[in-house]
Write an enzyme that holds these catalytic residues in place. Structure first.
Site, PDB file in Angstrom:
ATOM      1  N   ASP A 108      -6.805   4.926  -5.015  1.00 35.88           N
ATOM      2  CA  ASP A 108      -7.455   4.621  -3.746  1.00 35.88           C
ATOM      3  C   ASP A 108      -8.114   5.926  -3.300  1.00 35.88           C
ATOM      4  OD1 ASP A 108      -8.097   3.803  -1.041  1.00 35.88           O
ATOM      5  OD2 ASP A 108      -6.581   2.254  -1.219  1.00 35.88           O
ATOM      6  N   LEU A 125     -24.485   4.787  -1.630  1.00 41.28           N
ATOM      7  CA  LEU A 125     -24.835   4.568  -3.034  1.00 41.28           C
ATOM      8  C   LEU A 125     -23.787   5.195  -3.942  1.00 41.28           C
ATOM      9  CD1 LEU A 125     -28.668   5.277  -2.827  1.00 41.28           C
ATOM     10  CD2 LEU A 125     -27.556   3.037  -3.044  1.00 41.28           C
ATOM     11  N   SER A 142     -13.297  -0.248 -12.233  1.00 45.79           N
ATOM     12  CA  SER A 142     -13.155  -1.431 -11.374  1.00 45.79           C
ATOM     13  C   SER A 142     -14.349  -1.634 -10.450  1.00 45.79           C
ATOM     14  CB  SER A 142     -11.870  -1.327 -10.546  1.00 45.79           C
ATOM     15  OG  SER A 142     -11.924  -0.222  -9.671  1.00 45.79           O
ATOM     16  N   ALA A 196     -19.909   2.061   2.226  1.00 44.72           N
ATOM     17  CA  ALA A 196     -19.419   3.431   2.391  1.00 44.72           C
ATOM     18  C   ALA A 196     -18.172   3.427   3.264  1.00 44.72           C
ATOM     19  CB  ALA A 196     -20.519   4.306   2.986  1.00 44.72           C
ATOM     20  N   ILE A 239     -25.617  10.108   1.887  1.00 42.48           N
ATOM     21  CA  ILE A 239     -25.570  11.524   2.247  1.00 42.48           C
ATOM     22  C   ILE A 239     -25.788  12.417   1.018  1.00 42.48           C
ATOM     23  CG2 ILE A 239     -24.081  11.152   4.245  1.00 42.48           C
ATOM     24  CD1 ILE A 239     -21.709  12.029   2.520  1.00 42.48           C
ATOM     25  N   GLY A 298     -22.033   0.634  -4.344  1.00 41.07           N
ATOM     26  CA  GLY A 298     -23.323   0.501  -3.686  1.00 41.07           C
ATOM     27  C   GLY A 298     -24.493   0.724  -4.627  1.00 41.07           C
ATOM     28  N   LYS A 300       0.860  -1.185   0.000  1.00 42.37           N
ATOM     29  CA  LYS A 300       0.000   0.000   0.000  1.00 42.37           C
ATOM     30  C   LYS A 300       0.889   1.225   0.000  1.00 42.37           C
ATOM     31  CE  LYS A 300      -4.551   0.666   0.143  1.00 42.37           C
ATOM     32  NZ  LYS A 300      -5.545  -0.123  -0.602  1.00 42.37           N
TER      33      LYS A 300
END
Length: 382
Positions: A128, A194, A159, A256, A217, A198, A93
């Site tokens: 990321d 979402l 992705s 989330a 949100i 999501g 990472k």
């Protein structure tokens, strides 16, 4: 923070603490380029399965110690994720210290790319939190050890598509264990978030005819899923983000933030299972054990959300969407195996997943060369 040249007693103690933090890792690289204001850390946890792979996030960490703790934790998680996904990579990472809204520049990412290149193929990285594919187009000019690049540059594209597909396979496996049937339409779901993943999961469940509760949100995201729901057989209920934890749905799908399974939220859960795409859902690993005690089936996040990893790692052999989707289907079988082992050994699914991954890494360690194993990318755009 002190380095190994420190001479005072306190500095020596701090240096020892630093090395203790890194004890499980093969290599940690501190990257500094004053001309571009780049300050970054690259952590390679393990190359037992192959060269390390892991995204690069950019955040305004308050201290270097905070950034170090984050990159060490995330890189270790990637080792397990790679083992579970059966890809020929180990865990790594990177983090860049800075505000992604104000501190980015093409030169900064080119400098970062040079540091990645200096590792000689031991580390591959990409987007990321806080970074985008466009950022890594600049890094790509300095190193080919970049994954998750746009399709125009030979990458696999979005992705979130295989990630969402992997979540669907994980939900089918969860339904199979809970109800003896992998049918998606007969189960109720509560979806938190979402975003790219999501939303795709919510849309798929609605088209399958499922009843879902959603929270987000963003009003735009809510309006978009409401628009989709009007033309599907499923039923949609929008709830306040603070109320999503207490819904009487069969399965909770967190897509989330991380750390949302904790002492406070667990007390609200009425779910039979939790299976979602969010990274690091458990605030502490002990919370996975607590879920097991309460009879809540938990799909370890690094297994169910591995579709994106499968795609970006596959790019290095030449992007192939069909091959990625075939590989992503294996998430179903891996989840079933973890669930069965947890049941057989009377342990949590977190413990079963960790054991599964550790066995994979141990079995392959003797076959992979620590020094010479590397993937040779197919692309060359220079």
């Amino acid at each position: 923070m002190s380095f190994l040249t420190a001479s005072s007693k306190n500095d020596k103690n701090e240096s020892f603490d630093l090395m203790s933090k890194m004890a499980e890792h093969e290599q940690v690289v501190f990257c500094n380029d004053p001309s571009t204001n780049l300050q970054a850390i690259i952590a390679i946890h393990s190359t037992k399965l192959g060269p390390a792979i892991g995204g690069c996030r950019m955040q305004p960490y308050e201290t270097v110690d905070e950034a170090l703790d984050d990159v060490l934790r995330l890189s270790k998680g990637m080792s397990y994720k790679c083992a579970a996904a059966d890809v020929d990579f180990g865990g790594g990472k990177a983090v860049i210290i800075g505000d992604p809204k104000t501190d980015k520049s093409p030169e900064l990412f080119r400098a970062f790319g040079q540091f990645v290149e200096s590792l000689g193929g031991r580390f591959y990285t990409g987007t990321d939190m806080g970074t985008t594919m466009d950022d890594f187009v600049h890094a790509f000019k300095e190193t080919k050890n970049i994954v998750g690049i746009p399709e125009a540059y030979g990458g696999g594209g979005d992705s979130s598509i295989p990630t969402a597909e992997g979540v669907i396979y994980g939900l089918k496996a969860t339904n199979k264990m809970l109800f003896g049937d992998e049918n998606l339409s007969t189960v109720t779901y509560a979806i938190q978030g979402l975003g790219k993943v999501g939303f795709k999961v919510a849309e798929r469940l609605l088209r399958e005819g499922a009843s879902i509760y959603v929270s987000d949100i963003s009003d735009d995201n809510i309006e978009a899923i409401q628009s989709i729901a009007r033309s599907t057989p499923g039923m949609l209920t929008v709830v306040d983000p603070n109320d999503i934890y207490s819904q009487q749905a069969d399965i909770f799908i967190p897509c989330a933030l991380g750390g949302i399974i904790n002492d406070i939220t667990i007390e609200q859960f009425q779910f039979k299972a939790i299976a979602g795409s969010a990274n690091n859902q458990l605030l502490k690993e002990e919370h996975g054990i607590e879920l097991a005690k309460r009879g809540i089936l938990y799909a370890p996040d690094y297994i169910i959300n591995a579709g994106g990893l499968i795609q970006v790692s596959d790019e290095l052999y030449g992007a192939n969407k069909e091959r990625v989707l075939i590989k992503t289907k294996e998430i179903y079988n891996t989840m079933i195996e973890v669930y069965k082992q947890a049941e057989l050994k009377q342990i949590s699914t977190v413990e079963a997943a960790n054991q599964f991954c550790e066995e994979v890494m141990a079995a392959r360690e003797k076959r992979n060369s620590f020094y010479t194993r590397s993937i040779r990318p197919k692309w060359n755009i220079r």
